[in-house]
Write an enzyme that holds these catalytic residues in place. Sequence first.
Site, PDB file in Angstrom:
ATOM      1  N   HIS A  56       3.104  14.124   1.284  1.00 54.27           N
ATOM      2  CA  HIS A  56       2.705  15.492   0.941  1.00 54.27           C
ATOM      3  C   HIS A  56       3.846  16.391   1.403  1.00 54.27           C
ATOM      4  O   HIS A  56       4.545  16.063   2.368  1.00 54.27           O
ATOM      5  CB  HIS A  56       1.417  15.884   1.663  1.00 54.27           C
ATOM      6  N   HIS A  79       1.497   5.247  -2.120  1.00 52.56           N
ATOM      7  CA  HIS A  79       1.026   6.252  -3.082  1.00 52.56           C
ATOM      8  C   HIS A  79       2.267   6.948  -3.638  1.00 52.56           C
ATOM      9  O   HIS A  79       2.858   7.782  -2.952  1.00 52.56           O
ATOM     10  CB  HIS A  79       0.142   7.285  -2.387  1.00 52.56           C
ATOM     11  N   ASP A 136       0.804   2.562   3.736  1.00 56.04           N
ATOM     12  CA  ASP A 136      -0.042   3.668   3.258  1.00 56.04           C
ATOM     13  C   ASP A 136       0.838   4.920   3.075  1.00 56.04           C
ATOM     14  O   ASP A 136       0.442   6.039   3.425  1.00 56.04           O
ATOM     15  CB  ASP A 136      -1.204   3.963   4.219  1.00 56.04           C
ATOM     16  N   HIS A 191     -10.303   0.927   1.239  1.00 49.30           N
ATOM     17  CA  HIS A 191     -10.245   2.026   2.207  1.00 49.30           C
ATOM     18  C   HIS A 191     -11.633   2.027   2.825  1.00 49.30           C
ATOM     19  O   HIS A 191     -12.603   2.456   2.193  1.00 49.30           O
ATOM     20  CB  HIS A 191      -9.924   3.360   1.534  1.00 49.30           C
ATOM     21  N   ARG A 239       2.454   8.829  -6.387  1.00 46.59           N
ATOM     22  CA  ARG A 239       2.120  10.168  -6.928  1.00 46.59           C
ATOM     23  C   ARG A 239       2.523  10.385  -8.380  1.00 46.59           C
ATOM     24  O   ARG A 239       2.580  11.539  -8.820  1.00 46.59           O
ATOM     25  CB  ARG A 239       2.791  11.273  -6.088  1.00 46.59           C
ATOM     26  N   HIS A 258       0.830  -1.213   0.000  1.00 49.68           N
ATOM     27  CA  HIS A 258       0.000   0.000   0.000  1.00 49.68           C
ATOM     28  C   HIS A 258       0.864   1.263   0.000  1.00 49.68           C
ATOM     29  O   HIS A 258       1.249   1.758   1.047  1.00 49.68           O
ATOM     30  CB  HIS A 258      -0.912  -0.023   1.238  1.00 49.68           C
ATOM     31  N   ASN A 263      -4.785   6.783  -6.898  1.00 47.35           N
ATOM     32  CA  ASN A 263      -5.244   8.180  -6.839  1.00 47.35           C
ATOM     33  C   ASN A 263      -4.170   9.161  -7.308  1.00 47.35           C
ATOM     34  O   ASN A 263      -3.769  10.067  -6.603  1.00 47.35           O
ATOM     35  CB  ASN A 263      -5.747   8.539  -5.432  1.00 47.35           C
ATOM     36  N   HIS A 272      -5.289  -0.521   6.177  1.00 42.78           N
ATOM     37  CA  HIS A 272      -4.985   0.324   7.347  1.00 42.78           C
ATOM     38  C   HIS A 272      -6.024   0.293   8.465  1.00 42.78           C
ATOM     39  O   HIS A 272      -6.749   1.268   8.682  1.00 42.78           O
ATOM     40  CB  HIS A 272      -4.706   1.773   6.921  1.00 42.78           C
TER      41      HIS A 272
HETATM   42  C1  NCD Z   1      -3.937   9.129   1.087  1.00 44.64           C
HETATM   43  C2  NCD Z   1      -3.220  10.035   0.092  1.00 44.64           C
HETATM   44  O1  NCD Z   1      -2.728  11.078   0.469  1.00 44.64           O
HETATM   45  O2  NCD Z   1      -3.172   9.649  -1.084  1.00 44.64           O
HETATM   46  N1  NCD Z   1      -4.096   9.816   2.330  1.00 44.64           N
HETATM   47  C3  NCD Z   1      -4.262   9.271   3.544  1.00 44.64           C
HETATM   48  O3  NCD Z   1      -4.520   9.999   4.499  1.00 44.64           O
HETATM   49  N2  NCD Z   1      -4.105   7.971   3.745  1.00 44.64           N
HETATM   50  C4  NCD Z   1      -5.229   8.710   0.526  1.00 44.64           C
HETATM   51  C5  NCD Z   1      -5.795   7.549   1.261  1.00 44.64           C
HETATM   52  O4  NCD Z   1      -5.317   6.432   1.092  1.00 44.64           O
HETATM   53  O5  NCD Z   1      -6.724   7.760   2.038  1.00 44.64           O
HETATM   54 ZN    ZN Z   2      -3.783   4.855   1.042  1.00 45.07          ZN
END
Ligand code: NCD
Ligand code: ZN
Length: 418
Positions: free
Chosen positions: A305, A63, A301, A179, A65, A61, A95, A232
């Site tokens: 950011h 992200h 996860d 999720h 980007r 899991h 996403n 999660h």
């Molecule tokens: C995730 C993200 O920033 O892409 N953020 C998060 O708080 N986990 C999106 C997600 O998986 O909910």
């Molecule tokens: Zn996530």
Amino acid sequence: MPNFDLVFREARILENGADTTADVAVQGGRIVAIRPCVAGTSRIDVACAGRWLLPGAVDMHVHLRDPGLTHKEDIASGTKAAVMGGVTTVCDMPNTLPPTISLATLRAKADRAREVAQCDIRFFVALGKDNIGDIATCIGEPSFAGVKVFLGATTGELLTETGILERAIDALPVLFVFHAEDESVLLRNRGIAGPTPDVTSHHKIRPAQAAVEGARRIAALARPGMRLHVCHLSAADELRVLEETPGLTCEVAPHHLWFTADDAVPAGNLLKVNPPIRVESDRTALRSALADGAIAAVATDHAPHTLAEKSQPYLIAPSGVPGLDTMVPSTLMLVQQGCLSMARAVDALSTAPARILGLADRGLIAEGLRADMYLWNPSSTWTVKKKDLATRCGWSPFENIKLAGRPDGVWILGRRVA
Ligand code: NCD
Ligand code: ZN
């Protein structure tokens, strides 16, 4: 001619869960022999001397980007953070901009990964409004990990609508990961913290009840033979729902194992994440469920950011914390602290996620499997500093916290990558 490409000498390994010392030989990217003493020569010998040789971690899991949000992370920087931390396989979430919702968007990511990824990478495709047919065409693609379902709104606006989910589960014989915060509970609690909510109310606006309702919805869909996985876990009550539903698998993220809502106050928005960091009794329940195997896997996860984005006011700042640099060291610290056995840690980091993903060629130090592995000194520690991090976002919720040491070396298909 040497017999092997690589031999790890006197490595400490787990054999059927037992602490053993052995030589491990690698040829052609695979583990080919595990014996007390491997005879023969090799191009490279690694003297392990009391260090553990562990199967590369599989983070199901993350992200990354890429494409579209690469100021936060991209496939190159995210997979670099992975390998530095002992993670040799990652599964990327959909996403991105554009989101992964079709064969074309999946292949575009896979093509990019072939050029720049430092570790093996698979991609989840999002279940959207009307893309069951599109997802069906992704089945059989080597880079396809499964389907991601958002039961509640979070970063990226990929909410799955009622009705579509049931049809998709009937139509697609694949892994579904959820999720699981339920949107109706989130909507009901929107105003609960008054007109000017701040990060201290994040876990009230998105209460445990949302996760419990989400888990119930998934449990109600579960039938033998399905592959349904809850992402999660964050709440003790969520565990109870899952305990009653055999066949569901689940994961926990390091931030939910390490922090509580009390830590969220000094951290500002840095610990704003969905699902939220909850209270001490939740953290304790998650730790013991991981220790006894009720929670199968650790997954980060990893949701990077930038600090600039995180320093905006609470309602605007995005949710998510990075985790790839620190997943293995934070989990192995739980072993050093006596919260988790070594066998459970390795299972949760590598074996269980590989099994859930259906990747039969990895997740264990065993003959015939991929030589994806890392060497770890059990008495080493690492106090996390910004300068050590490889993630592009450049920060970690674990900064200044003492974790287990990072790997001394990492190999993928027998080739040293870190
Ligand atoms: C995730 C993200 O920033 O892409 N953020 C998060 O708080 N986990 C999106 C997600 O998986 O909910
Ligand atoms: Zn996530």
